[in-house]
Design an enzyme around this catalytic site. Structure first.
Site, PDB file in Angstrom:
ATOM      1  N   CYS A  23      -0.504   4.063   2.145  1.00 30.33           N
ATOM      2  CA  CYS A  23      -0.198   4.099   3.799  1.00 30.33           C
ATOM      3  C   CYS A  23       1.323   4.230   3.907  1.00 30.33           C
ATOM      4  CB  CYS A  23      -0.491   2.508   3.944  1.00 30.33           C
ATOM      5  SG  CYS A  23      -2.009   1.929   3.174  1.00 30.33           S
ATOM      6  N   ASP A  24       2.106   3.364   3.222  1.00 34.81           N
ATOM      7  CA  ASP A  24       3.465   3.592   3.680  1.00 34.81           C
ATOM      8  C   ASP A  24       4.613   4.401   2.880  1.00 34.81           C
ATOM      9  OD1 ASP A  24       2.942   1.744   5.447  1.00 34.81           O
ATOM     10  OD2 ASP A  24       3.119  -0.084   3.957  1.00 34.81           O
TER      11      ASP A  24
ATOM     12  N   CYS B 185       0.734  -1.161  -0.137  1.00 33.55           N
ATOM     13  CA  CYS B 185      -0.142   0.140   0.115  1.00 33.55           C
ATOM     14  C   CYS B 185       0.762   1.128  -0.015  1.00 33.55           C
ATOM     15  CB  CYS B 185      -0.869   0.059   1.139  1.00 33.55           C
ATOM     16  SG  CYS B 185      -2.008   1.602   1.262  1.00 33.55           S
TER      17      CYS B 185
END
Ligand code: NDP
Length: 313
Positions: free
Chosen positions: A138-139, A135
């Site tokens: 997300c990261d 993701c």
């Protein structure tokens, strides 16, 4: 023996727990089964910095624990166990838990999530949370001014590569075929980005690094005469080869798209069956964020409450 409940929630990511918070506060006495991976996909991530309300961030497991406790505070009955089959042919709907117990429910909220696909390399597990991610939204932030690789040639891979190029110093995209599968507009956006280097006809053999990802071993034109092995130095390895929505047990009754995402009436969590609602990633091929999942979990619980009261359950 069968157990009868008013509101059954299946799955325990942000969508399921949020649905449980709202449903318990609305006195629906919800029963939630957590599934195979209590807490869902976020329990496999480390820091979550984009969930509103946590100015200094929070880890994925802590966030899920907080959501679970918040639901329990209002009386949600949260249980271990996974739904293994369903009979949604008549009301009350029937859901079998762990192949043993049958729950009869007046209304069901499906929040079983989706599972990111991985290549199946041992190194993906070895470096999980230490450079391997599925993701970028997300990261990606953790890879500012670093070098990353994205695997895949679809719209997600293009989108994630472009997103990462805004943060990282360089992005490799590893594509197994000679061409991309992504839509023309997404391809163009990626191919014209000077920070992105697309490696066509490459496959990943493994990852290297001391505790964290520091490189990847690739092979070009595997199995052909001019097969060639190369090594790239990278700090992050992002999988973007698709997701599998966890909808198999509902498919005989609930409409899904060709990939398996549950179809909902646009702008609502309503499925084709009365009283059955879908929330979170199992019905979301587009956003796949914890906060959007939580939002649809809230919608599903409100819909469930209205459905029960309007139909005099
Ligand atoms: P797709 O299934 O469209 O693409 C998956 C990609 O991963 C393909 O290039 C495929 O390669 C590759 N792949 C699959 N398995 C492997 C493997 N084992 N090794 C290497 N490569 C592999 O998935 P997406 O997640 O990209 O998209 C899903 C859906 O969501 C699509 O309908 C897409 O259009 C949509 N979407 C739309 C967006 C938008 O419009 N903004 C953004 C994101 C997604 P190959 O081509 O060789 O099979």
């Amino acid at each position: 023996m069968n157990e009868k409940v008013r509101c059954l929630i299946i799955g325990s990511g942000p969508a399921g727990y949020t649905a449980a918070i709202y449903a318990s506060r609305a006195n629906l006495s919800p029963v939630l089964y957590e599934g195979m991976e209590p807490g869902g996909q976020l329990t496999t991530t480390t820091e979550v910095e984009n969930f509103p309300g946590y100015p200094t961030g929070i880890t994925g497991p802590e966030l899920m624990e907080d959501l679970r406790k918040q639901a329990e505070r209002f009386g949600a009955d949260i249980r271990f166990g996974a739904a293994t089959s369903t009979d949604l042919s008549s009301i009350p709907y029937k859901v079998v838990i762990d192949g043993e117990k049958t729950i009869e429910a007046d209304t069901i909220i499906i929040s079983t999530g989706a599972t990111a696909k991985y290549l199946g390399l041992a190194d993906e597990k070895k470096y999980a949370g230490s450079g391997v991610s599925a993701c970028a939204t997300c990261d990606g932030f953790f890879y500012r001014k670093k070098v990353v690789a994205v695997v895949g040639g679809g719209d997600t891979a293009c989108e994630e590569a472009v997103y990462l190029a805004n943060l990282a110093s360089k992005v490799f995209v590893i594509v197994r075929k000679k061409k991309l599968r992504a839509s023309k507009i997404m391809q163009e956006r990626m191919l014209t980005n000077p920070k992105i280097d697309v490696l066509f006809e490459h496959e990943t053999l493994g990852l290297t690094g001391d505790g964290v990802v520091q490189g990847a071993d690739l092979i070009k034109r595997k199995g052909q005469e001019d097969e060639q092995k190369i090594h790239i130095d990278i700090d992050g390895f992002f999988l973007a080869i698709g997701h599998k929505p966890n909808s198999d047990i509902f498919k005989p009754w609930i409409d899904t798209d060709e990939v398996g995402y549950i179809k909902t009436i646009p702008g609502t969590p309503r499925t084709n069956l009365k009283g059955i609602f879908a929330a979170g990633d199992v019905a979301d091929p587009h956003y796949r964020q914890a906060i959007t999942a939580a939002g649809t979990g809230c919608q599903a619980a409100i819909e469930a409450e209205r459905y029960l009261s309007e139909n005099n359950f």
